[in-house]
Scaffold this motif. Structure first.
Motif, short mmCIF file in Angstrom:
data_model
loop_
_atom_site.label_atom_id
_atom_site.label_comp_id
_atom_site.label_asym_id
_atom_site.label_seq_id
_atom_site.Cartn_x
_atom_site.Cartn_y
_atom_site.Cartn_z
N PHE A 163 28.07 -34.94 -18.67
CA PHE A 163 29.06 -35.51 -17.77
C PHE A 163 29.61 -34.44 -17.08
O PHE A 163 29.72 -34.44 -15.86
CB PHE A 163 30.15 -36.08 -18.82
CG PHE A 163 31.27 -37.03 -17.90
CD1 PHE A 163 31.20 -38.39 -17.80
CD2 PHE A 163 32.21 -36.26 -17.32
CE1 PHE A 163 32.08 -39.08 -17.32
CE2 PHE A 163 33.32 -37.25 -16.59
CZ PHE A 163 33.05 -38.51 -16.47
N LEU A 164 30.22 -33.28 -17.72
CA LEU A 164 30.81 -32.43 -17.17
C LEU A 164 29.91 -31.41 -16.34
O LEU A 164 30.08 -31.13 -14.94
CB LEU A 164 31.45 -31.39 -18.11
CG LEU A 164 32.79 -31.81 -18.84
CD1 LEU A 164 33.23 -30.84 -19.95
CD2 LEU A 164 33.73 -32.31 -17.84
N ILE A 165 28.51 -31.42 -16.61
CA ILE A 165 27.50 -30.78 -15.91
C ILE A 165 27.35 -31.17 -14.64
O ILE A 165 27.46 -30.82 -13.43
CB ILE A 165 26.26 -30.67 -16.69
CG1 ILE A 165 26.28 -29.72 -17.80
CG2 ILE A 165 25.24 -30.27 -15.71
CD1 ILE A 165 25.23 -29.86 -18.73
N LEU A 166 27.38 -32.83 -14.60
CA LEU A 166 26.86 -33.32 -13.41
C LEU A 166 28.36 -33.44 -12.46
O LEU A 166 28.08 -33.24 -11.27
CB LEU A 166 26.71 -34.87 -13.73
CG LEU A 166 26.44 -36.03 -12.56
CD1 LEU A 166 25.20 -35.23 -11.58
CD2 LEU A 166 26.14 -37.31 -13.12
N LEU A 167 29.57 -33.57 -13.17
CA LEU A 167 30.69 -33.66 -12.31
C LEU A 167 30.90 -32.38 -11.64
O LEU A 167 31.20 -32.08 -10.38
CB LEU A 167 31.75 -34.00 -13.25
CG LEU A 167 33.19 -34.03 -12.48
CD1 LEU A 167 33.20 -35.45 -11.60
CD2 LEU A 167 34.29 -34.23 -13.61
N TYR A 168 30.69 -31.33 -12.53
CA TYR A 168 30.98 -29.99 -11.74
C TYR A 168 29.76 -29.51 -10.88
O TYR A 168 30.19 -28.84 -9.84
CB TYR A 168 31.30 -28.61 -12.81
CG TYR A 168 32.70 -29.38 -13.66
CD1 TYR A 168 33.90 -29.51 -12.73
CD2 TYR A 168 32.85 -29.04 -14.56
CE1 TYR A 168 35.17 -29.72 -13.35
CE2 TYR A 168 34.11 -29.38 -15.63
CZ TYR A 168 35.14 -29.62 -14.79
OH TYR A 168 36.19 -30.12 -15.28
N SER A 169 28.81 -29.91 -11.01
CA SER A 169 27.58 -29.65 -9.95
C SER A 169 27.86 -30.32 -8.66
O SER A 169 27.98 -29.80 -7.79
CB SER A 169 26.34 -30.29 -10.78
OG SER A 169 25.99 -29.61 -11.83
N ILE A 170 28.28 -31.62 -8.77
CA ILE A 170 28.67 -32.14 -7.46
C ILE A 170 29.72 -31.47 -6.96
O ILE A 170 30.00 -31.01 -5.74
CB ILE A 170 29.13 -33.69 -7.90
CG1 ILE A 170 27.82 -34.32 -8.35
CG2 ILE A 170 29.56 -34.43 -6.59
CD1 ILE A 170 28.22 -35.86 -9.09
N LEU A 171 30.66 -31.06 -7.71
CA LEU A 171 31.92 -30.44 -7.09
C LEU A 171 31.32 -28.94 -6.32
O LEU A 171 31.86 -28.78 -5.43
CB LEU A 171 33.00 -30.13 -8.17
CG LEU A 171 34.19 -29.35 -7.67
CD1 LEU A 171 35.12 -30.28 -6.95
CD2 LEU A 171 35.23 -29.09 -9.00
N SER A 172 30.31 -28.39 -7.01
CA SER A 172 29.83 -27.06 -6.59
C SER A 172 29.46 -27.35 -5.35
O SER A 172 29.48 -26.35 -4.57
CB SER A 172 29.49 -26.30 -7.59
OG SER A 172 30.24 -26.32 -8.82
N ILE A 173 28.48 -28.27 -5.20
CA ILE A 173 27.83 -28.37 -4.11
C ILE A 173 28.69 -28.68 -2.87
O ILE A 173 28.57 -28.12 -1.86
CB ILE A 173 26.57 -29.67 -4.27
CG1 ILE A 173 25.65 -28.98 -5.48
CG2 ILE A 173 26.09 -29.93 -3.17
CD1 ILE A 173 24.93 -30.21 -5.93
N ILE A 174 29.47 -29.60 -3.03
CA ILE A 174 30.66 -30.01 -2.09
C ILE A 174 31.31 -28.66 -1.82
O ILE A 174 31.53 -28.38 -0.54
CB ILE A 174 31.55 -30.90 -2.39
CG1 ILE A 174 30.92 -32.38 -2.74
CG2 ILE A 174 32.38 -31.25 -1.29
CD1 ILE A 174 31.68 -33.25 -3.22
N ILE A 175 31.71 -27.91 -2.68
CA ILE A 175 32.54 -26.62 -2.26
C ILE A 175 31.59 -25.78 -1.60
O ILE A 175 32.05 -24.95 -0.64
CB ILE A 175 33.16 -26.08 -3.49
CG1 ILE A 175 34.06 -26.86 -4.14
CG2 ILE A 175 33.47 -24.43 -3.46
CD1 ILE A 175 34.76 -26.14 -5.53
N THR A 176 30.49 -25.65 -1.81
CA THR A 176 29.36 -24.74 -1.28
C THR A 176 29.29 -25.15 0.42
O THR A 176 29.25 -24.54 1.28
CB THR A 176 28.08 -24.71 -1.97
OG1 THR A 176 28.32 -24.38 -3.28
CG2 THR A 176 26.99 -24.00 -1.30
N PHE A 177 29.19 -26.50 0.36
CA PHE A 177 29.20 -26.99 1.78
C PHE A 177 30.53 -26.53 2.64
O PHE A 177 30.41 -26.06 3.73
CB PHE A 177 28.83 -28.41 1.93
CG PHE A 177 27.61 -28.97 1.95
CD1 PHE A 177 26.85 -28.56 3.05
CD2 PHE A 177 27.07 -29.75 0.80
CE1 PHE A 177 25.54 -28.79 3.26
CE2 PHE A 177 25.62 -29.95 0.85
CZ PHE A 177 24.84 -29.69 2.04
N GLY A 178 31.70 -26.74 1.73
CA GLY A 178 33.01 -26.39 2.58
C GLY A 178 32.72 -24.97 2.75
O GLY A 178 33.41 -24.59 4.01
#
Lengths: 444, 287, 454
Positions: C94-109
Motif C-alpha cells: 500500500f505504502l509503496i504504491l502510494l509513495y511511488s505515485i507521490l514521488s513520480i508527481i513530485i518529480t514532474f513538479g
C-alpha cells in the motif's frame, strides 16, 4: 517517518536479542519459545488470588509498558474494564500496561481489524463465524504450546473446535451461548413444541412471529432438521479446501418448502432482534436478548427449545440450528513482552472465575467446563432452553464470508416472493442446486 | 361573469389550501412521530420499536439517559459541534479564496484548473475512502486524532465546491475593481475590503451548508474514528443504535438524540433560510 | 494534441538556446537551481529555486526512492513470524504504491520548477541586456498580494486537493490493476500488479463473472437517477406554483414546513422513515389495525415495491429543494407574458406548457444535469433506506435489487475489503457520469443558444 521505522526496527532487534539470550540459557528445544513459557506461567496462575506464585517471581520477566486496547460488545465494556483492572492489580509485573476498553460490536470489530490490522485493538471479541476471515487476513495470533493447552483443557470440546482453524488454535473461547431458541409470550402461544401451532396462535392473537430467515445462521435450522449436512474443511491459514453439502436433495426441498410455508403466514416477520420487533408473540433469538425479552413479555416471559414442524412429506422434524461461540482473539504483536501480557490477560478474561462473573453480571453463558457446572448457570431459564436446543444443534464450524451473503440472498428471494408456495418443485430444486453449487465454488 | 370567476378562484384556492395542508402533514408526520417516540417511557416496550404512535406513558427517560454519565452522548455532540464549526469556518475561507481567484483573476492554467476539478468531481467519493484513511493514519489523524483529521479532509477538498460563490462574485461588477485598482489598491486589499463585505449573503450560505454536512457524516467519520469511541460524532455513534444488535432498547434513545440534533440545526437553518434560498437559487441557475 | 507536442518541442528548443546563448551564471543554474538569480542579486527567487532543489534531493534520497524502487513488484517480503511468536512487518504494498505515485508527481513538479528556473535565467539576462532593472525581493513579495494574488489564494486549496483528492484518485485507479483484496492485504501480505484481470472479471458473463450483475445495477442506477431527478423537479415546481399562487396566504409557513427535511440530518429522518415503512412498522400496523390490508405490504422486501418506495421517499427529501429553487425563478417570468396569453384565451395548463415550462427548462438545464449526476451517486437515500436490499441469488457479490453502483462500491470496500473490484467500479461510475455529462451538456438549450430565453 523513517526515524520511526528505524526506531521500531531497533526496538524489535533489541527485544529479539534479549529473548534469544533468555532462550539460550533456559531451554534449547526449538518448539516452546520463551514467550510461550512466560504466558504459560501466567496461565497456570490465571486466577487473581494465586497469581503472586513462585513461578513468576523465580524468573522475573520484563514485560515493558504501553497500552493494550480491547474491543468488546457494549454491554460488557464496564465489566471487562473492571476485570482487567483486577488482573493488573494481581500482576504488578505486568502493570506497565494500561488497558483501554472500547465498545466495538462483534461484527464491527472483525470488519475494522480486517481493514487495518495495525490500527485495530490488541484483543477483541468476535463471534465464531468471523474466525476464518480473520485468520486469512492475518488478524489473529496463533495460540500454541501451553496457551493452546489452556484452551483445550478448560473449555468444552465444541468450543475448542470453534476456536480452531485447520489444526491451529486461534482464539480463547468466551461463551458457548451463541445458539438460538424460542422466546414466547405465554399468553399467546399455548404449545411451544409445534411450529404450526405457534404460528396459528400468533395469527389468532394478531401478534407477530419473528425469525430471521434471510440469515445464514438461522436458515440451517430447517435444513439440518430434515437431515441435510453442510460443512467446510479448512487448512491452517483459513482457506476453504472442501465443502460437504447436500441441500439440493429431497431433504433440502422439504426444508425450503417449510421456510416458504412459514413466510406465507401473515403473522410472520423477518427479524431476530427483540427491540426492533413490534407486537411480538414469539421470536427465535439468542441468550443475549434475554434481558430485552423479559422487559417486553413481562410476566408472560417464557422460553423453550425450538419447535417441531410437519414437513410437506407429512413427517415431523425437530428444528435444529447452529450452536456457536464467542471468542476472544489476540492480534499479531510485534513486541514479545506485550504478547505475553495479552495471552495472560486473555486467559484471565476467559478463565473460570471471570466467565462465571460475566454470566452473573451480564448473562453470557460460559464455555468453560467448570463454569458450566455452576448451580446458577444450570438454573437460568434461557440457558436451560438453549441447552435443550443444543442437543439438536450442529456445532458451528467454519463458513466462508460469502456464504452468509448467499444465504441472505436466498432468504430475500423467499421474502420477496421470488420463491413462493406457487413455485414448482423443479424450480425450487433448481434454486437449491444453484445455492449448493455456489457454496461449493467457495471452497477451492 | 365576474361572480363566477370569483367563485372559481375561491374553489381553486380552497383546493390549493387543502393540498398544502395535506402536504404539510406528510412532511411533518415523521418528525412528529420521532418526537413522540423520544418521549416514550422506558417501561413501555423497553425502549424498542412499537407499532403504535402515541406513547401510553410519557417520560423523559431517553433524554435523561443521553445526558447521564452512562452515555458519551454529550461528548459526541460536542465533537460534532467542534467539527461543524471549524469546517464551516475554514471551508468558507477556502471557498472564498478560490472563488475570488477564479472569478476576478486571469492566469495561466485557469481554465485547465476548472476543467480538471470538474473531472475530479465525477469520481465517486467512496472510491478513495480507504486511501484517505491510511493517508490520515500516516499523519496520526485517525482514532485519537480523528476530529482534526475529519476537519482536515473536509477543508482540504473544499476548494472544488466554488461554483455558487464564484457565480455570486461574477455578478459583482468588475468596474468596481478597476476603479479601486486605479486608486492604487492591491488585489488583496480589494478582496478583503470590497468583495468580502459585499458578499455577506453568500458567505452565510457557504458557511451554513458547510456547518450542516458534518452532522450526517456517518460513513467516513466511523472509518476515521476506527473504534475509538471518544472520537465519534453523533451520526457514527447513533447509527449503531439502529443497525447493531448490541444496542437492545436504544430506539427511543435514537429518537431523542435525533431530536436533540434536529432542533438546533433546524432553528439555525430557519433563521438563515433567506440566505440559503438565495444561494441555492443562484447556484442552480449558474449550474 | 499536436499543439501540445509542438509546445514541448519548442520548450526543448528554448532550453537548448538558453544554454547556448546564456552566460556562465545561467549555465551553472542548469545544475544548481537559482544560481543565476542569486548571482544577479535576485535573492528571493534564487533562494526559492535553490530550496526546491535541496528539498527535492532530500525527499528522494531519504524517502521517495525507498518506495519508488519497488514499484514494479510492490514489495517482496511480507510479514514474517519470529521464533518467539511475535511478528515483524516488512514491505507494505500500500505504502509503496502510494509513495511511488507521490514521488513520480513530485518529480514532474520538480521538472516544471527546473524549467521555470531556466526561463527565469533567460528573462533576467534579456532584461539586463535591455538595460532594465530587475524586480526587487520586496516587489516580488508584494506581487503575491497583487498581480500574483491568485497564487497566494490558490496555494492551499490546490495543495489540499492534490494531497487529499488527486493523489487518492490516482492511487485507486492503480489499484484497479492490482489484486488488492481480502486475501492480499498489507501489511500482512502483499498485493501485486495483475493487469486487466479485474476489468475482465467485471465484464465477463460466465458463471463467476460480474457482468450480468453489473448491468442490472447500472440499469437501476440510471432508472433511479431519471425518476429521482425529474419527478422531484416537476412535483417541486408544482408545489412552488401552488405556494406562489395569488391569494394563498402564509407562504412563508408552507415553505418553512417543507424545508425541515433539508435541515434535519438524513441519517435521523431516513432511518426513521425506514422503520415506519418496515413490514412490522407503524404504517403497516395501522393499515392492518384499520382492516385495510390483511397482511403487511412488503415496502422494502419486494424488489419492485422497494424501488417505488425509495423513489417516493426521495420525493419527500427532494421536493423542498426544487420548491425553493423554482420559487425564485418563477417570479422572474415577466407577468405580461401571462397577461397576453390570458387575453388570447389560454387556460392555466396551456400557459404552463407554453410559457412556464420552456422558461424553467431553459434556465435550470445545468441544474437538472448536476441533479442527475448527483442522483447517480445518491448514497444516503439508498443506503439509509434499504442498504441496497433485497438481495437475490440472481445477483452476484452482495448486490441487491436497489443497489446503485456507488452503494455496491461501498459494500465492496467496507464489507468485503474487495478494493480491486471497488476501484474498477469507481472507474465505471466515473465513465458513466462523464459520458452523460458530456452528451447532455452539448444538448442543453442554454449552452446551444447563447442568446438566452426570448
Amino acid at each position: 517517518m523513517k526515524k520511526k521505522v528505524l526506531a521500531t526496527l531497533l526496538a524489535t532487534a533489541m527485544v529479539a536479542a534479549t529473548l534469544v539470550g533468555c532462550g539460550n540459557s533456559s531451554n534449547e528445544e526449538g518448539g516452546a519459545s520463551s514467550a510461550d513459557n512466560t504466558a504459560g506461567d501466567a496461565s497456570t496462575t490465571n486466577t487473581a488470588d494465586s497469581s503472586a506464585s513462585t513461578d513468576s517471581s523465580s524468573e522475573p520477566v520484563e514485560y515493558g509498558s504501553g497500552t493494550i486496547k480491547i474491543w468488546v460488545a457494549e454491554n460488557v465494556v464496564d465489566f471487562t474494564q473492571k476485570k482487567a483492572a483486577e488482573f493488573m492489580e494481581a500482576n504488578p509485573d505486568m502493570a506497565g500496561y494500561e488497558i483501554s476498553v472500547e465498545p466495538v460490536g462483534e461484527g464491527d470489530a472483525a470488519g475494522n481489524i480486517i481493514t487495518d490490522v495495525e490500527g485495530g485493538a490488541d484483543m477483541y471479541g468476535f463471534a465464531q463465524d468471523q474466525i476464518t476471515r480473520l485468520v486469512s487476513a492475518g488478524a489473529l495470533c496463533p495460540i500454541t504450546g501451553d496457551n493452546a493447552s489452556f484452551v483445550t483443557g478448560q473449555n468444552d470440546e465444541d468450543a475448542t473446535n470453534a476456536a480452531t482453524v485447520g489444526d491451529v488454535v486461534y482464539a480463547y473461547p468466551m461463551t458457548s451461548d451463541n445458539g438460538y431458541f424460542l422466546y414466547y409470550d405465554s399468553s399467546v402461544v399455548t404449545d411451544p413444541s409445534s411450529l404450526e401451532k405457534i404460528v396459528a396462535d400468533c395469527e389468532a392473537a394478531g401478534k407477530n412471529f419473528y425469525m430471521e430467515i434471510n440469515s445464514g445462521w438461522y436458515q440451517p435450522s430447517f435444513f439440518f432438521a430434515t437431515g441435510c449436512t453442510f460443512t467446510y474443511d479448512t487448512d491452517n491459514d483459513g482457506n476453504f479446501t472442501a465443502c460437504n453439502m447436500d441441500y439440493a436433495s429431497d431433504k433440502g426441498l422439504v426444508a425450503l418448502k417449510e421456510i416458504i410455508e412459514l413466510k406465507a403466514s401473515p403473522a410472520f416477520q423477518n427479524g431476530s432482534s427483540i427491540s426492533s420487533g413490534t407486537n411480538i408473540g414469539a421470536i427465535i433469538d439468542g441468550t443475549w436478548d434475554a434481558g430485552a425479552a423479559k422487559e417486553i413479555f413481562g410476566d408472560n416471559y417464557a422460553c423453550a427449545k425450538l419447535p417441531m414442524f410437519e414437513g410437506s412429506d407429512g413427517q415431523k422434524y425437530q428444528m435444529s440450528g447452529f450452536g456457536g461461540f464467542k471468542l476472544l482473539g489476540i492480534k499479531p504483536q510485534e513486541d514479545a513482552g506485550k504478547l505475553a501480557v495479552c495471552h495472560a490477560l486473555a486467559q484471565f478474561l476467559t478463565g473460570t472465575d471471570v466467565q462465571l462473573a460475566r454470566f452473573t453480571e451480564v448473562g453470557w453463558g460460559p464455555s468453560n467446563v467448570a463454569a458450566q457446572q455452576d448451580a446458577t448457570v444450570q438454573a437460568d431459564e434461557a440457558l436451560a432452553a438453549l441447552r435443550d436446543q443444543l442437543a439438536f444443534d450442529i456445532p458451528q464450524g467454519n463458513y466462508p464470508g460469502d456464504y452468509w451473503n448467499l444465504a441472505t440472498a436466498l432468504g430475500d428471494d423467499i421474502i420477496s416472493g421470488t420463491l413462493s408456495t406457487s413455485t414448482s418443485d423443479a424450480d425450487l430444486t433448481a434454486a437449491l442446486q444453484t445455492f449448493q453449487d455456489t457454496c461449493i465454488s467457495y471452497a477451492q | 361573469m365576474n361572480k363566477s370567476m370569483k367563485t372559481k378562484r375561491a374553489v381553486g384556492n380552497a383546493i390549493t389550501y387543502a393540498t398544502l395542508v395535506i402536504i404539510s402533514i406528510i412532511w411533518l408526520f415523521p418528525f412528529v412521530c420521532l418526537f413522540l417516540q423520544s418521549l416514550r417511557s422506558y417501561n413501555e416496550g423497553g425502549g424498542g420499536m412499537v407499532e403504535y404512535l402515541l406513547p401510553k406513558q410519557f417520560s423523559l427517560d431517553s433524554y435523561i439517559y443521553l445526558f447521564s454519565e452512562e452515555s458519551k452522548f454529550v461528548r459526541w455532540y460536542g465533537n460534532t459541534l467542534v467539527i461543524a464549526f471549524f469546517v464551516a469556518l475554514f471551508q468558507t475561507i477556502v471557498v472564498l479564496c478560490v472563488s475570488y481567484a477564479l472569478s476576478r483573476m486571469r492566469f495561466k492554467g485557469r481554465t485547465f484548473l476548472m476543467k480538471f476539478w470538474l473531472i475530479l468531481g465525477m469520481f465517486p467519493g467512496f472510491l478513495t475512502m480507504i486511501c484517505l484513511y491510511f493517508l490520515l493514519k500516516q499523519f496520526h489523524l485517525t482514532q485519537e486524532g480523528a476530529i482534526p483529521g475529519l476537519i482536515l479532509i473536509a477543508v482540504a477538498s473544499s476548494g472544488m465546491g466554488y461554483y455558487v460563490v464564484k457565480g455570486y462574485f461574477d455578478t459583482i461588477p468588475k468596474a468596481l475593481d478597476e476603479a479601486a485598482r486605479i486608486d492604487g489598491a492591491s488585489r488583496a486589499r480589494i478582496f478583503f475590503t470590497m468583495i468580502i463585505p459585499m458578499s455577506k449573503p453568500i458567505i452565510i450560505y457557504a458557511a451554513l451548508v458547510a456547518f450542516m454536512a458534518p452532522w450526517c457524516d456517518y460513513i467516513f467519520a466511523s472509518y476515521v474514528a476506527f473504534g475509538y469511541s471518544d472520537s465519534y460524532n453523533v451520526a457514527v455513534a447513533m447509527q449503531r443504535w439502529v443497525w447493531t444488535n448490541d444496542y437492545q432498547g436504544f430506539f427511543t434513545r435514537f429518537c431523542a438524540g435525533g431530536i436533540l440534533i434536529a432542533v438546533p440545526v433546524t432553528a439555525l437553518f430557519i433563521c438563515l433560510q433567506k440566505y440559503y434560498v438565495e444561494g441555492v437559487t443562484g447556484g442552480a441557475v449558474k449550474g | 494534441m499536436g499543439k501540445f507536442f509542438r509546445g514541448v518541442g519548442n520548450d526543448f528548443k528554448e532550453i537548448g538556446l538558453t544554454f547556448k546563448e546564456g552566460d556562465w551564471k545561467t549555465r551553472v543554474s542548469y545544475l544548481i537551481m537559482g544560481f543565476g538569480p542569486l548571482m544577479r542579486k535576485q535573492f528571493v527567487r534564487g533562494i526559492a529555486f535553490l530550496a526546491v532543489e535541496l528539498l527535492y534531493i532530500l525527499y528522494m534520497a531519504g524517502f521517495g526512492w525507498n518506495y519508488l524502487k519497488d514499484i514494479g513488484t510492490l514489495g517482496t517480503v511480507a510479514r514474517v513470524v519470529n521464533d518467539n511468536g511475535t511478528y515483524s512487518y516488512n514491505d507494505n504494498s500500500f505504502l509503496i504504491l502510494l509513495y511511488s505515485i507521490l514521488s513520480i508527481i513530485i518529480t514532474f513538479g520538480f521538472l516544471v520548477v527546473w524549467r521555470m528556473n531556466v526561463k527565469e535565467n533567460r528573462n533576467e539576462e534579456m532584461l539586463l541586456a535591455e538595460g532594465k532593472k530587475l524586480a526587487s525581493g520586496k516587489q516580488d513579495l508584494y506581487s503575491l498580494l497583487d498581480s500574483h494574488f491568485d497564487k497566494t489564494l490558490l496555494a492551499f486549496p490546490v495543495l489540499g486537493i492534490f494531497v487529499f483528492t488527486v493523489l487518492p484518485i490516482l492511487f485507486m485507479i492503480c489499484i484497479a490493476f492490482t489484486n488488492y483484496d481480502a486475501k492480499h492485504q498489507p501489511p500482512t501480505s502483499l498485493f501485486s500488479w495483475v493487469g486487466l484481470e479485474n476489468f475482465k472479471n467485471l465484464f465477463s458473463f460466465g458463471t463467476t463473472g460480474l457482468g450480468p450483475t453489473f448491468f442490472v445495477v447500472l440499469m437501476w442506477t440510471l432508472v433511479w437517477a431519471f425518476f429521482a431527478t425529474f419527478l422531484t423537479y416537476f412535483l417541486g415546481m408544482g408545489v412552488a406554483i401552488m405556494i406562489n399562487k395569488k391569494g394563498i396566504k402564509f407562504k412563508k409557513l408552507w415553505r418553512t414546513i417543507l424545508v425541515m427535511t433539508i435541515a434535519v440530518p438524513q441519517f435521523v429522518s431516513l432511518l426513521y422513515v425506514y422503520k415506519m415503512f418496515a413490514a412490522d412498522g407503524l404504517i403497516n400496523s395501522y393499515l392492518m389495525k384499520w382492516g385495510w390490508i390483511s397482511s403487511a405490504i412488503p415496502f422494502w422486501q419486494d424488489p419492485t415495491l422497494a424501488k417505488i418506495t425509495i423513489i417516493v421517499v426521495n420525493l419527500w427529501i427532494g421536493i423542498p429543494y426544487t420548491m425553493l429553487i423554482t420559487t425564485g425563478l418563477l417570479m422572474n417570468i415577466p407577468e405580461d407574458l401571462y397577461e397576453s396569453a390570458r387575453i388570447d384565451g389560454a387556460n392555466a395548463l396551456q400557459m404552463f406548457r407554453s410559457i412556464t415550462l420552456p422558461y424553467m427548462l431553459f434556465v435550470t438545464g445545468p441544474f437538472l444535469l448536476t441533479q442527475f449526476t448527483g442522483n447517480l451517486n445518491n448514497f444516503n437515500v439508498i443506503y439509509l433506506l434499504t442498504q441496497g436490499g433485497p438481495l437475490s441469488m440472481t445477483l452476484a457479490n452482495k448486490a441487491g435489487h436497489t443497489d446503485l453502483l456507488v452503494t455496491w462500491l461501498y459494500k465492496m470496500t467496507v464489507n468485503d475489503t474487495n478494493y480491486r473490484m471497488a476501484a474498477v467500479l469507481g472507474i465505471m461510475v466515473f465513465v458513466v457520469t462523464a459520458v452523460i455529462s458530456l452528451v447532455v451538456y452539448g444538448m442543453l438549450p442554454s449552452v446551444r443558444d447563447e442568446e438566452g430565453f426570448q
